[in-house]
Design an enzyme around this catalytic site. Structure first.
Site, short mmCIF file in Angstrom:
data_model
loop_
_atom_site.label_atom_id
_atom_site.label_comp_id
_atom_site.label_asym_id
_atom_site.label_seq_id
_atom_site.Cartn_x
_atom_site.Cartn_y
_atom_site.Cartn_z
CB CYS A 34 12.77 1.61 -9.60
SG CYS A 34 11.05 2.03 -9.31
N GLY A 82 3.97 3.47 -9.22
CA GLY A 82 4.20 4.52 -8.24
C GLY A 82 5.25 4.11 -7.22
CB SER A 124 -3.96 4.69 -1.66
OG SER A 124 -3.79 4.43 -0.30
CE1 TYR A 149 1.92 5.78 -2.50
CE2 TYR A 149 0.51 5.73 -0.55
CZ TYR A 149 0.85 5.26 -1.81
OH TYR A 149 0.07 4.26 -2.38
CE LYS A 153 -0.86 5.82 -5.04
NZ LYS A 153 -0.56 5.26 -6.34
CG ASN A 179 -4.09 -1.90 4.90
OD1 ASN A 179 -4.94 -1.03 4.79
ND2 ASN A 179 -2.99 -1.73 5.60
CG LEU A 200 1.14 -6.44 10.21
CD1 LEU A 200 2.07 -6.32 11.41
CD2 LEU A 200 -0.32 -6.31 10.65
NE ARG A 231 -3.99 0.96 9.06
CZ ARG A 231 -4.13 1.64 10.22
NH1 ARG A 231 -5.21 1.49 10.96
NH2 ARG A 231 -3.19 2.48 10.60
P1 NAD Z 1 5.27 -2.18 -6.22
O1 NAD Z 1 6.37 -1.25 -5.84
O2 NAD Z 1 5.44 -3.63 -5.99
O3 NAD Z 1 4.91 -1.97 -7.77
C1 NAD Z 1 5.11 -0.76 -8.44
C2 NAD Z 1 5.87 -1.07 -9.71
O4 NAD Z 1 6.07 0.13 -10.45
C3 NAD Z 1 7.26 -1.66 -9.43
O5 NAD Z 1 7.44 -2.79 -10.26
C4 NAD Z 1 8.22 -0.54 -9.84
O6 NAD Z 1 9.45 -1.05 -10.33
C5 NAD Z 1 7.41 0.18 -10.91
N1 NAD Z 1 7.73 1.59 -11.09
C6 NAD Z 1 7.72 2.60 -10.18
N2 NAD Z 1 8.06 3.76 -10.77
C7 NAD Z 1 8.26 3.49 -12.09
C8 NAD Z 1 8.61 4.28 -13.21
N3 NAD Z 1 8.86 5.59 -13.11
N4 NAD Z 1 8.71 3.67 -14.41
C9 NAD Z 1 8.50 2.33 -14.53
N5 NAD Z 1 8.16 1.54 -13.51
C10 NAD Z 1 8.04 2.12 -12.30
O7 NAD Z 1 3.95 -1.64 -5.51
P2 NAD Z 1 2.50 -2.30 -5.43
O8 NAD Z 1 2.26 -2.66 -4.03
O9 NAD Z 1 2.34 -3.30 -6.50
O10 NAD Z 1 1.62 -1.01 -5.73
C11 NAD Z 1 1.17 -0.70 -7.03
C12 NAD Z 1 0.43 0.62 -6.98
O11 NAD Z 1 -0.64 0.51 -6.05
C13 NAD Z 1 1.27 1.80 -6.51
O12 NAD Z 1 0.90 2.94 -7.26
C14 NAD Z 1 0.88 1.98 -5.07
O13 NAD Z 1 1.02 3.31 -4.66
C15 NAD Z 1 -0.59 1.57 -5.11
N6 NAD Z 1 -1.08 1.10 -3.82
C16 NAD Z 1 -0.42 0.09 -3.18
C17 NAD Z 1 -0.88 -0.34 -1.94
C18 NAD Z 1 -0.15 -1.41 -1.17
O14 NAD Z 1 -0.33 -1.48 0.05
N7 NAD Z 1 0.65 -2.26 -1.80
C19 NAD Z 1 -2.02 0.24 -1.38
C20 NAD Z 1 -2.69 1.26 -2.06
C21 NAD Z 1 -2.19 1.68 -3.30
C1 WQD Z 2 -0.71 -1.97 9.16
C2 WQD Z 2 -0.77 -1.97 10.67
C3 WQD Z 2 0.86 -0.54 11.71
C4 WQD Z 2 4.40 -2.80 10.52
C5 WQD Z 2 0.05 1.50 4.34
C6 WQD Z 2 -0.02 2.86 3.71
C7 WQD Z 2 -1.30 2.98 2.92
C8 WQD Z 2 -1.43 1.84 1.93
C9 WQD Z 2 -1.25 0.50 2.57
C10 WQD Z 2 -0.47 2.50 -0.14
C11 WQD Z 2 -0.59 -0.57 11.27
C12 WQD Z 2 1.10 -1.99 12.07
C13 WQD Z 2 3.10 -2.38 10.69
C14 WQD Z 2 5.13 -3.27 11.66
C15 WQD Z 2 3.19 -2.87 13.02
N1 WQD Z 2 -0.39 1.89 0.93
N2 WQD Z 2 2.51 -2.42 11.91
N3 WQD Z 2 4.49 -3.27 12.87
O1 WQD Z 2 -0.01 1.79 7.44
O2 WQD Z 2 -2.28 0.66 7.22
O3 WQD Z 2 -1.07 1.35 5.22
O4 WQD Z 2 -0.03 0.49 3.32
O5 WQD Z 2 -1.31 3.24 -0.54
O6 WQD Z 2 -1.27 4.22 2.30
O7 WQD Z 2 0.01 3.84 4.74
O8 WQD Z 2 -0.22 -0.55 6.46
O9 WQD Z 2 1.00 -2.67 6.71
O10 WQD Z 2 2.21 -0.49 7.19
O11 WQD Z 2 0.45 -1.28 8.76
O12 WQD Z 2 2.66 -2.89 14.13
O13 WQD Z 2 6.33 -3.62 11.58
O14 WQD Z 2 0.34 -2.74 11.18
O15 WQD Z 2 1.08 0.29 12.81
O16 WQD Z 2 -1.42 -0.50 12.39
P1 WQD Z 2 -0.91 0.89 6.69
P2 WQD Z 2 0.95 -1.28 7.22
#
Ligand code: NAD
Ligand code: WQD
Length: 339
Positions: A34, A82, A124, A149, A153, A179, A200, A231
């Site tokens: 997805c 997720g 997260s 969101y 978590k 991040n 970002l 961050r």
């Molecule tokens: P992503 O969207 O690239 O990966 C998530 C994957 O899960 C995708 O491949 C999606 O297709 C799959 N998916 C979602 N719902 C599903 C379902 N119901 N069944 C099967 N597949 C499903 O995201 P990511 O950045 O790789 O993040 C992975 C995990 O880490 C997430 O849970 C996210 O919340 C968490 N996380 C991400 C970040 C970030 O900044 N990327 C930060 C903190 C936590």
């Molecule tokens: C970083 C900084 C923005 C985009 C998010 C989720 C967090 C975690 C990681 C999952 C901030 C600034 C961003 C842009 C900008 N995900 N920015 N212009 O918000 O720290 O964290 O991703 O768990 O839960 O909230 O990350 O990359 O969105 O932003 O100025 O077009 O960049 O304001 O200061 P964030 P981000």
């Protein structure tokens, strides 16, 4: 050891798959694509030269997941599956609660029915909410999340803690990511957001490749040294290595353990833009805009616990993060659509 990666075709899952395969572990990927592409799984195979068992399935589909787990017999499950877009979660809260919480419960039920006892969870830094001092330490209270969101978590951590309390053979590792940015050094896998990037670094990369005209920096009037938010950016391959350590730890321990995965070193938005320009010799056009709702001025990790207990430490620099992001983006200007 065989590890089932729920959501393993995504950004962090695909990089973790490479890390686990290179360490000699077997990997099973289950994803409904997805927010990802099966091409990512093929690329993981290309990078590692190893075969990955993969299944297209929704993790909420209990009958299917049970079947896959009976067939593949994993030793451990990592739950990446997720939905993660903060803004979208405000507009579609029920979709977020349904997907994120239901997937967690389904995996726990299938594990209980097949005797799998190790669970590693993608949590997260968002669970620390808006009221804690920085840097964040694992013992701080959770809550005061600013969006659905974040609350998913928070709730999933609680569900996993309760599950582990009730089953003394269960091992749960909660990994609180900061991040994640960057990509595998091959440039074959990376972050491929659908539509306009929320985060970002993918936005900067799309400006660099000409898909977006300029970056808007959300606020330059914060009480930080240059007025922009700070961050804790972590290279996705360092993060992937944290999963390898967590899987090994889960195999030898019981109960719930929580680890921050960050570098402990914050950078401002302007510092990231400048570092990207310097590492890659490309100018990034930007302008300042208003603050984004829900953004905190600054936060970063205290990652001492992961270093002490998991023997995990980040090795990549900000320059590596910027160079590897660009290497992925320039080789895949439209992400995985190129195949
Ligand atoms: P992503 O969207 O690239 O990966 C998530 C994957 O899960 C995708 O491949 C999606 O297709 C799959 N998916 C979602 N719902 C599903 C379902 N119901 N069944 C099967 N597949 C499903 O995201 P990511 O950045 O790789 O993040 C992975 C995990 O880490 C997430 O849970 C996210 O919340 C968490 N996380 C991400 C970040 C970030 O900044 N990327 C930060 C903190 C936590
Ligand atoms: C970083 C900084 C923005 C985009 C998010 C989720 C967090 C975690 C990681 C999952 C901030 C600034 C961003 C842009 C900008 N995900 N920015 N212009 O918000 O720290 O964290 O991703 O768990 O839960 O909230 O990350 O990359 O969105 O932003 O100025 O077009 O960049 O304001 O200061 P964030 P981000």
């Amino acid at each position: 050891m065989k590890i089932l990666l729920a959501g393993g075709a995504g950004y962090i899952g695909s990089h973790t798959a490479v890390e686990l395969l290179n360490a000699g572990l077997e990997v099973v990927i289950v994803d409904n694509y997805c927010n990802s592409s099966p091409v990512a799984v093929k690329r993981v195979e290309e990078i590692t030269g190893k075969k990955v068992e993969s299944f297209e399935a929704d993790i909420k589909d209990k009958a299917k997941i049970l079947d896959i787990m009976k067939q593949t017999k994993p030793d451990c499950v990592i739950h990446f599956a997720g939905l993660k877009a903060v803004g979208e979660s405000v507009k579609l809260p029920i979709t977020y609660y349904r997907n994120n919480i239901d997937t967690t419960i389904t995996l726990l039920e299938c594990m209980a029915e097949t005797g799998v006892k190790s669970f590693v969870f993608s949590s997260s830094a968002t669970v620390y909410g808006e009221e804690n001092d920085i840097p964040y330490v694992e013992t701080m209270r959770r809550g005061s999340c600013s969006n659905p969101y974040g609350w998913t978590k928070y709730m999933m951590e609680q569900i996993l803690e309760d599950a582990a309390k009730a089953d003394d053979k269960l091992s749960v590792v909660l990994l609180r990511y900061f991040n994640p940015i960057g990509a595998h050094e091959s440039g074959k896998i990376g972050e491929d957001p659908q539509g306009i990037p929320n985060n970002l670094m993918p936005y900067i990369a799309q400006v660099a490749v000409g898909r977006r005209d300029h970056l808007t920096i959300f606020g330059n009037d914060y009480n930080t040294k240059d007025g922009t938010c700070r961050r804790d950016y972590i290279h996705v391959m360092d993060l992937a290595n944290g999963h390898l350590k967590a899987v090994e730890y889960a195999a030898g321990n019981k109960g719930v353990s929580v680890f921050n995965l960050g570098t402990g070193q914050p950078y401002s938005v302007l510092e990231i833009v400048n570092a990207f320009e310097k590492a890659n010799g490309i100018e990034i056009k930007y302008e300042f805009g208003p603050r984004r709702d829900g953004d905190l001025p600054e936060f970063w990790a205290n990652a001492d616990k992961a270093e002490k207990i998991l023997n995990w430490k980040t090795t990549k620099t900000l320059e590596d993060m910027c160079r590897d992001t660009w290497n992925w983006q320039k080789n895949n200007p439209k992400g995985y659509e190129t195949e």
